[in-house]
Scaffold this motif. Structure first.
Motif, PDB file in Angstrom:
ATOM      1  N   TYR A  86       0.836  -1.197   0.000  1.00  0.00           N
ATOM      2  CA  TYR A  86       0.000   0.000   0.000  1.00  0.00           C
ATOM      3  C   TYR A  86       0.874   1.252   0.000  1.00  0.00           C
ATOM      4  CZ  TYR A  86      -4.258  -2.588   1.329  1.00  0.00           C
ATOM      5  OH  TYR A  86      -5.341  -3.424   1.360  1.00  0.00           O
ATOM      6  N   GLY A  99      -7.471   0.752   1.360  1.00  0.00           N
ATOM      7  CA  GLY A  99      -7.148   0.002   2.561  1.00  0.00           C
ATOM      8  C   GLY A  99      -7.546   0.798   3.794  1.00  0.00           C
ATOM      9  N   HIS A 100      -7.142   0.353   4.944  1.00  0.00           N
ATOM     10  CA  HIS A 100      -7.433   1.064   6.180  1.00  0.00           C
ATOM     11  C   HIS A 100      -6.563   2.303   6.307  1.00  0.00           C
ATOM     12  CE1 HIS A 100     -10.011  -2.168   7.477  1.00  0.00           C
ATOM     13  NE2 HIS A 100      -9.025  -3.049   7.372  1.00  0.00           N
ATOM     14  N   LYS A 138      -5.114   4.297   2.950  1.00  0.00           N
ATOM     15  CA  LYS A 138      -4.095   3.595   2.182  1.00  0.00           C
ATOM     16  C   LYS A 138      -4.691   3.110   0.865  1.00  0.00           C
ATOM     17  CE  LYS A 138      -1.389   1.876   6.111  1.00  0.00           C
ATOM     18  NZ  LYS A 138      -0.872   0.646   6.783  1.00  0.00           N
ATOM     19  N   LYS A 178      -3.713   0.808  -2.989  1.00  0.00           N
ATOM     20  CA  LYS A 178      -2.771  -0.018  -3.742  1.00  0.00           C
ATOM     21  C   LYS A 178      -3.348  -0.312  -5.127  1.00  0.00           C
ATOM     22  CE  LYS A 178      -4.324  -4.453  -1.745  1.00  0.00           C
ATOM     23  NZ  LYS A 178      -3.877  -5.658  -1.024  1.00  0.00           N
TER      24      LYS A 178
END
Length: 336
Positions: free
Chosen positions: A27, A68-69, A72, A74
Motif C-alpha cells: 500500500y 485500505g485502512h 491507504k 494499492k
C-alpha cells in the motif's frame, strides 16, 4: 517548468506514484503521495484532492485501485501482470545468446512495468547461474540489423530484403578466446529467419559460397554489415518447412536428409516427442517399445544423440544409415 503548469499534471503524478510504489502486496498512504507531490514535483496538494484524483483514475481511466485502512491505497493490476513479467525475465536470463550485462539491462526495463518492490523480485527470482551466457558484445544490435535486412517495409515504405556480411567466430583452444573462422574471411548470406533453439539464437540464411541454406549462431557474428544487394535463395526458401526444420536438423547440424525408423523403450516417449514433435509417425512395437519414423539430417551429431540413449534406442532403417552408425561406433571404439 512553472509551478502552475505542474499543478495541471497533478493527477498524472498521482498515477505515476501508484504505478511505481504500490502493488497487490504493498500500500501507499495518502500522506506519502502528498509528500511526493510537494518534494519531487513542486505541487501543492491536500489529502482531499488526492481522494478526488484517485476516484477519477479509478472510475474514468479504469485503474484497479483499492482502498485500505487509514487512507491507504494499492494498485491491484496493470497492463502486464507480475507473473507475465517474471516469465519474460526468466526467458531473458535463460537465453544463452544474451550476455549477462544485456540481460540485466532488459530486466531493468521490465521492472519499469511493475512496482519497485516487484522489480527487485524480478532480479532476485530468476538468476540462472548455470547457463553459459554469451560474452559477445553488440548481440542485440546485430539482431536489430538482421531484422532490418529482412524487412519488407522500412519507414512505411516498401523495402527489398538485402544480403548481409559478417565475420564468424570460434573458440581457440590456446586461450579460450573467440577468433575469426576461415582466417578472417567474410561470410556473405541472404537472411531469412531468426530461430531460437536450446537457448541459442540462430540465423537461417542462404549462403553465397555454398549456394544452400545454413544456420549461424548470432552470438558468434562480428562486424555485421547490410549490403546494397537483394537477397538470393527465394526459390530454395519456399521448399523449407519451417515447422519441422529445427527438429529435422536435430540440433542445428547439417547432414544428409533421410527418412529414418528408430525404436525406443516406452519411457523415452516424452523425450522423443520433445525432439521430433507429434507430426511424425509413431507406432507401438510391443508392450515395451515404440517406433518413430522421421525425416532426419543424418550427421555425426545425430549419431551422438542416439549414442546418448545407450541400449534404449536402435536405428532400424534405412540400411545405409544403420551401416554409417556402426562405422561411427567403430571409430569411437578404436580410441579406447
Amino acid at each position: 517548468m512553472p509551478k502552475s503548469e505542474n499543478q495541471k499534471l497533478k493527477i498524472l503524478y498521482v498515477a505515476k506514484y501508484l504505478l511505481e510504489n504500490s502493488d497487490e502486496n504493498n500500500y501507499v498512504r495518502t500522506v506519502d503521495i502528498v509528500d511526493y507531490l510537494v518534494t519531487e514535483c513542486d505541487i501543492s496538494a491536500e489529502r482531499r484532492s488526492i481522494y478526488r484524483d484517485i476516484n477519477i483514475l479509478r472510475d474514468v481511466f479504469g485503474m484497479d485501485i483499492v482502498n485500505g485502512h487509514k487512507n491507504k491505497y494499492k494498485l491491484m493490476s496493470r497492463k502486464f501482470e507480475f507473473d507475465d513479467l517474471r516469465l519474460l525475465a526468466q526467458c531473458v536470463y535463460a537465453a544463452k545468446f544474451i550476455s549477462k550485462n544485456q540481460a540485466e539491462t532488459i530486466i531493468d526495463t521490465l521492472g519499469k512495468f511493475c512496482s519497485v518492490y516487484q522489480a527487485e523480485d524480478l532480479k532476485a527470482d530468476v538468476l540462472l547461474e548455470d547457463r553459459v551466457k554469451s560474452k559477445q558484445k553488440g548481440t542485440m544490435q546485430i539482431i536489430s540489423n538482421i531484422n532490418a535486412a529482412m524487412a519488407k517495409k522500412q519507414y512505411s515504405k516498401p523495402h527489398t530484403p538485402q544480403k548481409i556480411s559478417f565475420k564468424y567466430l570460434k573458440y581457440s583452444i590456446g586461450n579460450m578466446q573467440q577468433v575469426e573462422r576461415r582466417k578472417g574471411d567474410t561470410y556473405i548470406v541472404s537472411p531469412y529467419k531468426l530461430i531460437i533453439n536450446d537457448g541459442n539464437y540462430y540465423l537461417l540464411a542462404f549462403a553465397d559460397k555454398e549456394q544452400k541454406f545454413r544456420t549461424y549462431r548470432i552470438d558468434r557474428m562480428k562486424d555485421l554489415k547490410l549490403l546494397d544487394e537483394p537477397r538470393a535463395g527465394e526459390d530454395f526458401f519456399k521448399e523449407i518447412d519451417l515447422t519441422t526444420y529445427t527438429r529435422r536438423t536435430f540440433g542445428m547440424y547439417g547432414g544428409t536428409k533421410e527418412k529414418v525408423t528408430m525404436r525406443f523403450i516406452n519411457p523415452l516417449l516424452d523425450t522423443v516427442v520433445d525432439r521430433f514433435g507429434t507430426d511424425v509417425i509413431y507406432m507401438k512395437d510391443d508392450d515395451n517399445h515404440f517406433k518413430v519414423v522421421a525425416d532426419v539430417e543424418v550427421s555425426p551429431q545425430f549419431f551422438g544423440r542416439i549414442c546418448g540413449f545407450g541400449n534404449r534406442a536402435v536405428i532400424e532403417s534405412p540400411q545405409n544409415v544403420v551401416d554409417d552408425f556402426q562405422k561411427h561406433i567403430e571409430k569411437i571404439q578404436s580410441k579406447y
